[in-house]
Design a protein around this motif. Structure first.
Motif, PDB file in Angstrom:
ATOM      1  N   VAL B  43       0.848  -1.206   0.000  1.00 31.68           N
ATOM      2  CA  VAL B  43       0.000   0.000   0.000  1.00 31.68           C
ATOM      3  C   VAL B  43       0.876   1.246   0.000  1.00 31.68           C
ATOM      4  O   VAL B  43       0.649   2.188  -0.766  1.00 31.68           O
ATOM      5  N   GLU B  44       1.895   1.219   0.836  1.00 32.42           N
ATOM      6  CA  GLU B  44       2.770   2.389   0.938  1.00 32.42           C
ATOM      7  C   GLU B  44       3.456   2.679  -0.402  1.00 32.42           C
ATOM      8  O   GLU B  44       3.589   3.821  -0.811  1.00 32.42           O
ATOM      9  N   ARG B  47       0.296   3.712  -3.085  1.00 27.81           N
ATOM     10  CA  ARG B  47      -0.863   4.542  -2.742  1.00 27.81           C
ATOM     11  C   ARG B  47      -0.927   5.820  -3.572  1.00 27.81           C
ATOM     12  O   ARG B  47      -2.012   6.300  -3.917  1.00 27.81           O
ATOM     13  N   ARG B  48       0.214   6.386  -3.903  1.00 26.73           N
ATOM     14  CA  ARG B  48       0.183   7.622  -4.691  1.00 26.73           C
ATOM     15  C   ARG B  48      -0.340   7.374  -6.106  1.00 26.73           C
ATOM     16  O   ARG B  48      -1.139   8.151  -6.633  1.00 26.73           O
ATOM     17  N   TYR B  51      -4.092   6.595  -5.874  1.00 27.19           N
ATOM     18  CA  TYR B  51      -4.868   7.808  -5.597  1.00 27.19           C
ATOM     19  C   TYR B  51      -4.933   8.704  -6.834  1.00 27.19           C
ATOM     20  O   TYR B  51      -5.978   9.261  -7.164  1.00 27.19           O
ATOM     21  N   ARG B  52      -3.799   8.827  -7.507  1.00 26.52           N
ATOM     22  CA  ARG B  52      -3.740   9.702  -8.682  1.00 26.52           C
ATOM     23  C   ARG B  52      -4.715   9.223  -9.762  1.00 26.52           C
ATOM     24  O   ARG B  52      -5.459  10.018 -10.337  1.00 26.52           O
ATOM     25  N   TYR B  55      -8.205   9.937  -8.621  1.00 23.56           N
ATOM     26  CA  TYR B  55      -8.519  11.371  -8.688  1.00 23.56           C
ATOM     27  C   TYR B  55      -8.807  11.776 -10.134  1.00 23.56           C
ATOM     28  O   TYR B  55      -9.704  12.580 -10.399  1.00 23.56           O
ATOM     29  N   ARG B  56      -8.046  11.236 -11.055  1.00 25.54           N
ATOM     30  CA  ARG B  56      -8.262  11.583 -12.465  1.00 25.54           C
ATOM     31  C   ARG B  56      -9.662  11.196 -12.913  1.00 25.54           C
ATOM     32  O   ARG B  56     -10.254  11.844 -13.755  1.00 25.54           O
ATOM     33  N   HIS B  61     -11.165  15.020  -4.045  1.00 29.68           N
ATOM     34  CA  HIS B  61     -10.338  14.303  -3.081  1.00 29.68           C
ATOM     35  C   HIS B  61     -11.119  13.265  -2.277  1.00 29.68           C
ATOM     36  O   HIS B  61     -10.639  12.146  -2.060  1.00 29.68           O
ATOM     37  N   SER B  65     -10.205   9.413  -2.368  1.00 29.33           N
ATOM     38  CA  SER B  65      -9.724   8.770  -1.144  1.00 29.33           C
ATOM     39  C   SER B  65     -10.493   7.469  -0.875  1.00 29.33           C
ATOM     40  O   SER B  65      -9.901   6.419  -0.607  1.00 29.33           O
ATOM     41  N   ASP B  66     -11.820   7.550  -0.956  1.00 31.78           N
ATOM     42  CA  ASP B  66     -12.645   6.351  -0.741  1.00 31.78           C
ATOM     43  C   ASP B  66     -12.337   5.270  -1.774  1.00 31.78           C
ATOM     44  O   ASP B  66     -12.227   4.085  -1.452  1.00 31.78           O
ATOM     45  N   SER B  68      -9.608   4.872  -3.478  1.00 35.98           N
ATOM     46  CA  SER B  68      -8.265   4.304  -3.271  1.00 35.98           C
ATOM     47  C   SER B  68      -8.328   3.188  -2.242  1.00 35.98           C
ATOM     48  O   SER B  68      -7.718   2.127  -2.404  1.00 35.98           O
ATOM     49  N   GLN B  69      -9.073   3.445  -1.172  1.00 34.55           N
ATOM     50  CA  GLN B  69      -9.208   2.418  -0.144  1.00 34.55           C
ATOM     51  C   GLN B  69      -9.871   1.167  -0.720  1.00 34.55           C
ATOM     52  O   GLN B  69      -9.443   0.039  -0.466  1.00 34.55           O
ATOM     53  N   PHE B  72      -7.474  -0.901  -2.883  1.00 35.26           N
ATOM     54  CA  PHE B  72      -6.539  -1.727  -2.127  1.00 35.26           C
ATOM     55  C   PHE B  72      -7.250  -2.907  -1.445  1.00 35.26           C
ATOM     56  O   PHE B  72      -6.695  -4.002  -1.348  1.00 35.26           O
ATOM     57  N   TYR B 160      -2.604  10.674 -18.795  1.00 32.56           N
ATOM     58  CA  TYR B 160      -2.043  10.864 -17.455  1.00 32.56           C
ATOM     59  C   TYR B 160      -1.135   9.709 -17.029  1.00 32.56           C
ATOM     60  O   TYR B 160      -0.180   9.902 -16.288  1.00 32.56           O
TER      61      TYR B 160
END
Lengths: 242, 199
Positions: B43-44, B47-48, B51-52, B55-56, B61, B65-66, B68-69, B72, B160
């Motif tokens: 995850v670490e 995660r970026r 998330y990216r 977000y696209r 946000h 965020s939701d 992304s969770q 994973f 992207y």
């Protein structure tokens, strides 16, 4: 005059294909303008950043995922995971090193191919050996075959590519149920595989079937896994000189 | 998460440090073997990127965020099916794209306003320039959000994430031609949505 297709315009705009590789562009200002427009739009869209979230967000996200995952059962290793061992061997590697895993795999298949039809022969109205000389495929492809339930996966879309999944799988005059069809497809796969294996040589090489692995090979593999199993075993057996 | 727990915090720390040196595929296997902390490290690492991508798709946000969770979580559940023949990043892209497509088709998503979406490095811009750029970014995001799902997905992955059309096709489960056509039409529709001043 035929203008450029969207494919051609995208390829030129992306730089996948040089502009001079599309002769029409030299003569058509309209198409050149479209290419320029696509490039500019791409640049414009690409320039929009993703805002950086608050600094603590990343650790919070990790914590949230950690907590969510903590309530989950541990993920199960894929039934095909043991096959990865074989696929990781490089061509130059001593294939003897792969032999134990290979033996287990091949044994599972051989046991299924050799013994399952025998079991079927002892079951009333199921299975049929047409006696064709050396045609194990046909022998095992006729009728419901697996000991126990067949995985529902085997009847899924992934099974479409299984060799031998055709009319011959349905017993004469019968309308096969989905389960029967899945069984038959799998056994056709086994049969096709057996056609490529020298069973005597494999047996003399020490392939000893084990019940649990065999059960898994016969009842749990999905269509995709069957195809992968077939490829790996054929490749490995060929490399081992069997 | 079920797993074999190290006996002490020192051992736990040493275990995590050792795991940190492993490539993704080995970490995934360690996770399947029950090593606590292996999935946390995955995850670490990712995660970026996740998330990216999210977000696209959603342009705000909170939803990113939701999502992304959720990405994973789904990845964890499906980890046993990760074959390691593609990179974990590519595999996560595929999961993220599917999760996002499901979400965006389920509800109309808000696009963040300028002040929330303008948290980027603007040190070399004047205030008016920064404001114009931020306004422009919001308009582009709004326009992207209005694209049909497949077009939006193809555009996000192409522009992207710099995927090839082949990779987009594989991720979206389409033909290469369809992937290319989706990017093409996405850009054409963006031009219409943004108006002539876009270019």
């Amino acid at each position: 005059m035929r203008h450029c297709t969207p494919d051609e315009l995208m390829d030129v705009a992306d730089g996948v294909c040089a502009a001079d590789a599309v002769p029409h562009l030299a003569d058509c200002a309209e198409c050149r303008a479209q290419v320029d427009e696509l490039r500019l739009l791409t640049t414009e869209v690409a320039s929009v950043p993703v805002p950086e979230p608050p600094a603590q967000f990343w650790s919070q996200l990790s914590e949230r995922v950690h907590e969510a995952v903590a309530h989950e059962p541990r993920p199960r290793r894929s039934r095909l995971d043991w096959l990865r061992t074989l696929s990781s061997f490089s061509p130059g590697m001593n294939r003897r090193a792969a032999w134990p895993a290979l033996a287990t795999l091949a044994a599972a298949v051989i046991l299924a191919v050799v013994f399952v039809p025998r079991q079927l022969a002892n079951r009333p109205n199921v299975g049929r050996d047409d006696g064709a000389n050396g045609s194990m495929a046909r022998a095992v492809a006729t009728g419901s075959a697996t000991p126990g339930d067949t995985s529902a996966d085997a009847a899924g879309p992934g099974n479409a590519g299984v060799p031998g999944n055709d009319d011959r799988l349905v017993p004469d005059g019968a309308v096969a149920s989905d389960a029967q069809s899945a069984d038959a497809s799998f056994m056709a796969f086994m049969g096709d595989l057996a056609d490529g294996i020298d069973l005597d040589a494999a047996a003399s090489a020490g392939l000893t079937p084990t019940g649990a692995v065999t059960d898994a090979a016969v009842t749990e593999l999905t269509g995709d896994e069957q195809v992968e199993l077939q490829r790996l075993i054929k490749e490995a057996l060929a490399g081992a000189g069997v | 998460m079920a797993g074999s727990e190290p006996a002490s915090s020192a051992e736990a720390e040493a275990s995590v440090t050792a795991l940190g040196t492993l490539p993704d595929a080995d970490l995934a296997r360690a996770c399947l073997d029950g090593q606590t902390g292996a999935f946390d490290l995955l995850v670490e690492r990712h995660r970026r990127v996740v998330y990216r991508v999210c977000y696209r798709f959603v342009s705000n946000h909170e939803d990113a965020s939701d999502l992304s969770q959720e990405v994973f979580l789904r990845a964890y559940r499906a980890l046993g099916r990760f074959r390691g023949d593609a990179s974990l990043t590519t595999w996560l892209y595929r999961i993220a794209t599917n999760v996002c497509l499901n979400r965006v088709s389920a509800k109309r998503l808000p696009v963040e306003p300028i002040d929330a979406a303008s948290d980027v490095d603007t040190r070399e811009e004047s205030a008016p320039e920064g404001l114009l750029r931020a306004e422009r970014a919001v308009r582009v995001r709004e326009a992207v959000a209005q694209l049909p799902e497949k077009q939006r997905a193809a555009l996000v992955l192409r522009v992207y994430e710099d995927m090839t059309h082949q990779e987009i096709a594989s991720t979206l489960g389409t033909s290469v031609g369809a992937a290319k056509a989706n990017v093409f039409h996405a850009l054409r529709n963006l031009k219409r949505l943004l108006g002539e001043e876009a270019i």
